[in-house]
Write an enzyme that holds these catalytic residues in place. Structure first.
Site, PDB file in Angstrom:
ATOM      1  N   ASP A 117       9.679   4.749  -3.360  1.00 45.28           N
ATOM      2  CA  ASP A 117       8.327   3.986  -2.577  1.00 45.28           C
ATOM      3  C   ASP A 117       7.174   4.703  -2.854  1.00 45.28           C
ATOM      4  OD1 ASP A 117       8.221   2.895   0.831  1.00 45.28           O
ATOM      5  OD2 ASP A 117       7.269   2.495  -0.854  1.00 45.28           O
TER       6      ASP A 117
HETATM    7  C1  GLC Z   1       4.888   0.182   0.571  1.00 44.92           C
HETATM    8  C2  GLC Z   1       5.936  -0.016   1.145  1.00 44.92           C
HETATM    9  C3  GLC Z   1       7.171  -0.756   0.312  1.00 44.92           C
HETATM   10  C4  GLC Z   1       6.174  -1.404  -0.644  1.00 44.92           C
HETATM   11  C5  GLC Z   1       5.624  -0.532  -1.585  1.00 44.92           C
HETATM   12  C6  GLC Z   1       4.758  -1.324  -2.623  1.00 44.92           C
HETATM   13  O1  GLC Z   1       4.256   1.536   1.229  1.00 44.92           O
HETATM   14  O2  GLC Z   1       6.933   0.874   1.888  1.00 44.92           O
HETATM   15  O3  GLC Z   1       8.010  -1.529   1.163  1.00 44.92           O
HETATM   16  O4  GLC Z   1       7.197  -2.161  -1.648  1.00 44.92           O
HETATM   17  O5  GLC Z   1       4.766   0.220  -0.776  1.00 44.92           O
HETATM   18  O6  GLC Z   1       3.642  -1.867  -2.076  1.00 44.92           O
END
Ligand code: GLC
Length: 746
Positions: free
Chosen positions: A228
C-alpha cells in the site's frame, strides 16, 4: 520477453530500482534496455487516473464512471453483475492506458465504524470472496490487472499505518484471510496489495508468512505483491518476505537499502532477482495485454451503473404498500440528497464522475414532484426555514420521500466514525415530517450502517448505500417499481453500536487492537448470542413474494473428500417479476466428536434467480470440505469434525425456509494422542484402552464389577486425569497406567 535474460543484463542498482515505483502510479522504467513502465491507478469502483500538466503538476483525475461502491454492489449478491462491472472498469482502463486497477478492496467489516467500509464488501468472508473473485474475473477478462487489497486485516482507519491487529490463527484464517483466499484461487488477480498495518506485531509489508508461505505457497498465488502507498518499513526485509514492489517511489532511498543489504550480505542478489523479476513480468505481461485504440461509451457505463445500483439497493421496510409509489399521487421529494446525492466515499477511491444523476432529475421522466431541501450538509445544524419548508411540502403531499444519510465528512478513508448516528438535523427533519404526514419513505445514502431511531415511524426505508453516479436514476427505478428491488444486506444493521461484537476492542489502544471477539464477527456473533438486530445479514424485501420447497441433498452421509449437491425449488408467488437471492447456510450440530466452538450457521452458498410471476426454478449448490470445516490451529489446517451438520436455505440469516441434516466423516480423522494427563473419559473412547481399563476396574473396585457399577465408575472418573488414579486407588501403579496409555497410542 525472457525475464531471466533481461535480469542478467541489469546491474544490481537497476534491479533494486525496479523494486519501487518511479512515482505514485508507475513502475520504474529502465531506458538503457528500453524497459517501459506499467501504469497503476485506483479503483476500486471507478477509474481514478491522475492527470498532470506539462510541468508534471497534478491537475486532477480523468473523467470516468463512478459505479456503486463495494459496500453497495455486495448487496446485489450477484456474481455476474459485479463481473460485468469489472469488465466495464477493464474497458475504461484499456481506454486510458492503465495496466492495473487498484481493487477490489475486500477487508472484513469488523466494526460498522471503519471509515472505509463503503469500499469493502461484507462482514462475511464467503460473500466477500465470491464477489471479489467475480470482480477480478471481469476486469482481468479485459486484459487489465487487478490488485486485491488490503492484504490483510486492515479493518480500521485509526492508526492504520502503525497499528498491530492481534488475531488468533483460527480467526485470522476463517474470517480475515478466507475472503482473500477465495479471491486469489477463483479470481486469479494479477497483483495483491499488502496492507499498512501489522498482524501480531509484524508489518504486512515484511511478513513472509503472509506474503510467501500463505499467499504463494499455500494458495498458489503467482503474481506480484505491491505495498500500500507508504506501507514499506524495512525494504530488505520486504524483499525476503516476498514484497515485490514498493509504492510509491521512495526516490531511491529504499532502493539504496536493497543494494546496501546485498553488499553487506544480509540478503542475496538472487533474492533481488526474484522480486525484480516479478516486476518485469508484470510490466511485460501488461504490455502484451494492451489493446490499442480502445474507447468506451460513458453513457453505456452510466446505464450499467444505474442497473447495478438498482439491483444492489436494499428495501428494508415497505408497509401499507407505500412502495412502489403511485405517480398519480402528490409526491414530495425532501432532502438535499434528492438533488445532489451522496454516491461515493472520500479518499483514494474518489472518482471524477463525468455525470451525476439525482432522483429529482431522474423523476422528471415519470412525474412532477414538489421539492424541499430540508437540511444543510456543511454542518449538523437545523436551518429552521428549510425545516419549515420541508414540513409544509410534506403536509401538502400524499407521500413524502426523504432522501437522507451521511454527509461526506461523516465517513471516509483516513478516519473511522466515532458513532453510528446520522446528523441530528436530519433525524429532526424526519421526525418533524412524520408529525404531519403518515406516508413517509426514507431513502438512505451511507457507506456503513446508521442508527435509525425513526424506523418505527416511517412506512418505507430504502438503503441505497453509496450507489455511484447513477444512484438517483436507480432510486427512481426502484421507488416507482420499474425495478423490483432485490438487494440483500451484506452486513448486519445492529440496533445500537454497543451491540457490535468489536465494540469493546475498537479501535483498540494506541498501536494495538485485539480481535477478542474471534470468529464471532457480524451475524456469527448476533446469532450465537441470540441477540435482536435491526435488520439481519442477508435481509432485503421485494415487491413480490417467493416460496421455497423441495430442499434436498443427493446424499445424507459423506466423507469430507466428497462433494454434496443440495437443491431447492423457488417459486415467485406474487404478481410481478422479481429476483430472489437464495442463501445456503451450514451449521455444525452437537455430537460426541464435536469439540470446536462454532457459529450457529455460516453462509456457504448463494444464488440469485429471476422469476416471472408463478414461475419456479430449481437452484442447486455444491458443498465441499470447506463448507463444513473449521480451521484447527493444532493441526494446523482445515478440519471437519465427525458428525451431523445442518444445511439451511434462507431468505436471510434469520429467515430460514427449510433445513436438512447430513453426516460428514473426516476422511483422515485426527488421531488423538493420549498422555497421563488425558482424562479417563477421553482415554476410554479408545477401544483398546477401554478393554484394559475394565480389567483394572475390577481390581480397583473389588466386588463392584457389575455393568451398572462400572458405568457409574466411568461417570465418576470421566473427567479425572489418568495420572491421578493412583491417588484414589492405591493398588494401581503409574507404570500400569502408562501401559494403558501407550497401548492406546499404538
Ligand atoms: C491508499 C489506499 C489504497 C490505495 C493507495 C493508492 O492509501 O489505502 O487503497 O489504492 O493508497 O491511492
Amino acid at each position: 520477453m525472457d525475464i531471466k535474460t533481461l535480469l542478467s543484463q541489469l546491474t544490481l542498482e537497476e534491479k533494486a530500482s525496479l523494486c519501487s515505483g518511479i512515482d505514485s502510479w508507475r513502475t520504474e522504467p529502465i531506458p538503457r534496455l528500453s524497459i517501459p513502465s506499467a501504469v497503476l491507478s485506483d479503483g476500486p469502483h471507478g477509474l481514478r487516473k491522475e492527470i498532470s500538466d506539462e510541468n508534471g503538476q497534478k491537475t486532477g483525475t480523468v473523467e470516468s464512471v463512478c459505479f456503486p461502491t463495494g459496500g453497495a454492489v455486495a448487496c446485489s449478491f450477484d456474481r455476474s453483475l459485479i463481473r460485468r462491472m469489472g469488465e466495464a472498469l477493464g474497458e475504461e482502463c484499456q481506454a486510458e492506458n492503465v495496466h492495473v486497477i487498484l481493487g477490489p478492496a475486500v477487508n472484513i467489516k469488523r466494526s460498522p465504524l471503519c471509515g472505509r467500509n463503503f469500499e469493502y464488501l461484507s462482514e462475511d468472508p464467503y460473500l466477500a470472496g465470491e464477489m471479489a473473485a467475480s470482480y477480478i474475473q471481469g476486469v482481468e477478462s479485459q486484459g487489465v490487472g487487478t490488485s486485491l487489497k488490503h492484504f490483510a486485516a486492515n479493518n480500521q482507519e485509526n492508526r492504520r499505518m502503525t497499528v498491530s491487529a492481534e488475531i488468533d490463527e483460527r480467526t485470522l484464517r476463517e474470517i480475515y484471510l478466507a475472503g482473500f483466499e477465495t479471491a486469489v484461487k477463483k479470481g486469479k488477480p494479477t497483483t495483491v496489495m499488502c496492507s499498512y498495518n501489522k498482524i501480531n506485531g509484524v508489518y504486512s509489508s515484511e511478513n513472509k508468512r503472509l506474503l510467501t508461505d500463505i499467499l504463494r505457497k499455500e494458495w498458489g498465488f503467482d503474481g506480484l505483491v505491491m505495498s500500500d502507498w507508504g506501507a514499506v518499513n524495512r525494504r530488505p526485509d520486504g524483499v525476503l518476505a516476498g514484497l515485490d514492489l514498493e509504492m510509491p517511489s521512495s526516490h531511491g532511498e529504499n532502493d539504496a537499502e536493497i543494494v546496501k543489504a546485498v553488499k553487506e550480505g544480509r540478503i542475496r542478489e538472487e533474492d533481488v532477482d526474484i522480486v525484480a523479476g516479478r516486476v518485469l513480468k508484470l510490466v511485460y505481461d501488461s504490455l502484451a495485454k494492451e489493446k490499442k485504440n480502445v474507447s468506451y461509451s460513458k453513457e453505456e457505463h452510466h446505464t450499467l451503473a444505474r442497473k447495478i445500483a438498482s439491483e444492489s439497493m436494499v428495501l428494508l421496510k415497505n408497509e401499507n404498500e407505500i412502495l412502489p409509489l403511485d405517480a398519480s399521487k402528490k409526491i414530495a421529494f425532501i432532502g438535499k440528497f434528492a438533488e445532489v446525492p451522496r454516491y461515493q466515499g472520500g479518499g483514494s477511491s474518489h472518482i471524477n464522475s463525468y455525470k451525476l444523476t439525482g432522483a429529482l432529475e431522474a423523476v422528471k421522466e415519470i412525474c412532477s414532484v414538489s421539492y424541499a431541501q430540508g437540511y444543510i450538509l456543511e454542518e449538523d445544524r437545523t436551518e429552521e426555514t428549510l425545516l419549515k419548508e420541508a414540513v409544509e411540502a410534506a403536509k401538502a403531499a400524499d407521500v413524502a420521500v426523504i432522501f437522507a444519510g451521511l454527509p461526506d465528512a461523516f465517513e471516509s478513508e483516513g478516519y473511522d466514525r466515532p458513532h453510528m448516528k446520522m446528523p441530528e438535523c436530519q433525524n429532526r427533519l424526519i421526525e418533524a415530517v412524520c408529525e404531519v404526514q403518515k406516508h413517509v419513505v426514507v431513502v438512505l445514502h451511507n457507506g456503513a450502517p446508521v442508527e435509525i431511531p425513526w424506523a418505527g415511524k416511517v412506512d418505507g426505508i430504502l438503503e441505497s448505500y453509496l450507489g455511484g453516479q447513477a444512484v438517483g436514476g436507480a432510486q427512481v427505478d426502484v421507488l416507482f417499481g420499474n425495478v423490483n428491488p432485490s438487494g440483500k444486506l451484506a452486513e448486519t444493521i445492529p440496533l445500537k453500536l454497543s451491540d457490535n461484537p468489536s465494540y469493546l476492542n475498537f479501535p483498540g489502544e494506541k498501536d494495538r487492537v485485539e480481535y477478542r471477539e474471534g470468529i464471532f464477527v457480524g451475524y456469527r456473533y448476533y446469532d450465537k448470542k441470540e441477540m435482536g438486530v435491526l435488520y439481519p445479514f442477508g435481509y432485503g424485501l421485494s415487491y413480490t413474494t417467493f416460496s421455497y420447497s423441495g430442499l434436498k441433498a443427493d446424499k445424507t452421509e459423506i466423507n469430507d473428500t466428497d462433494t454434496l449437491q443440495v437443491s431447492v425449488t423457488v417459486k415467485n408467488t406474487g404478481d410481478r417479476a422479481g429476483k430472489e437471492v437464495i442463501q445456503l447456510y451450514v451449521g455444525s450440530l452437537p455430537g460426541p466428536e464435536k469439540a470446536a466452538i462454532r457459529p450457529v450457521r455460516e453462509l456457504k452458498g448463494f444464488e440469485k434467480v429471476e422469476l416471472q410471476p408463478g414461475e419456479s426454478k430449481e437452484v442447486s449448490f455444491t458443498l465441499d470440505k470447506r463448507s463444513f470445516a473449521f480451521y484447527n490451529s493444532e493441526i494446523p489446517g482445515w478440519y471437519v469434525e465427525d458428525g451431523e451438520y445442518e444445511i439451511s436455505i434462507g431468505k436471510s440469516s434469520r429467515e430460514l425456509a427449510g433445513s436438512l441434516t447430513v453426516t460428514v466423516h473426516p476422511a483422515s480423522p485426527i488421531r488423538p494422542h493420549y498422555t497421563m494427563e488425558s482424562t479417563v473419559g477421553d482415554l476410554l473412547k479408545n477401544e483398546k484402552a477401554k478393554a484394559r481399563f475394565k480389567a483394572y476396574m475390577a481390581k480397583m473396585f473389588p466386588g463392584q464389577d457389575t455393568d451398572e457399577e462400572l458405568l457409574m465408575m466411568e461417570a465418576v472418573m470421566d473427567q479425572v486425569p489418568v495420572h491421578s488414579i493412583c491417588s484414589f486407588h492405591p493398588n494401581v501403579t503409574l507404570r500400569e497406567l502408562q501401559e494403558i496409555v501407550d497401548e492406546a497410542n499404538r
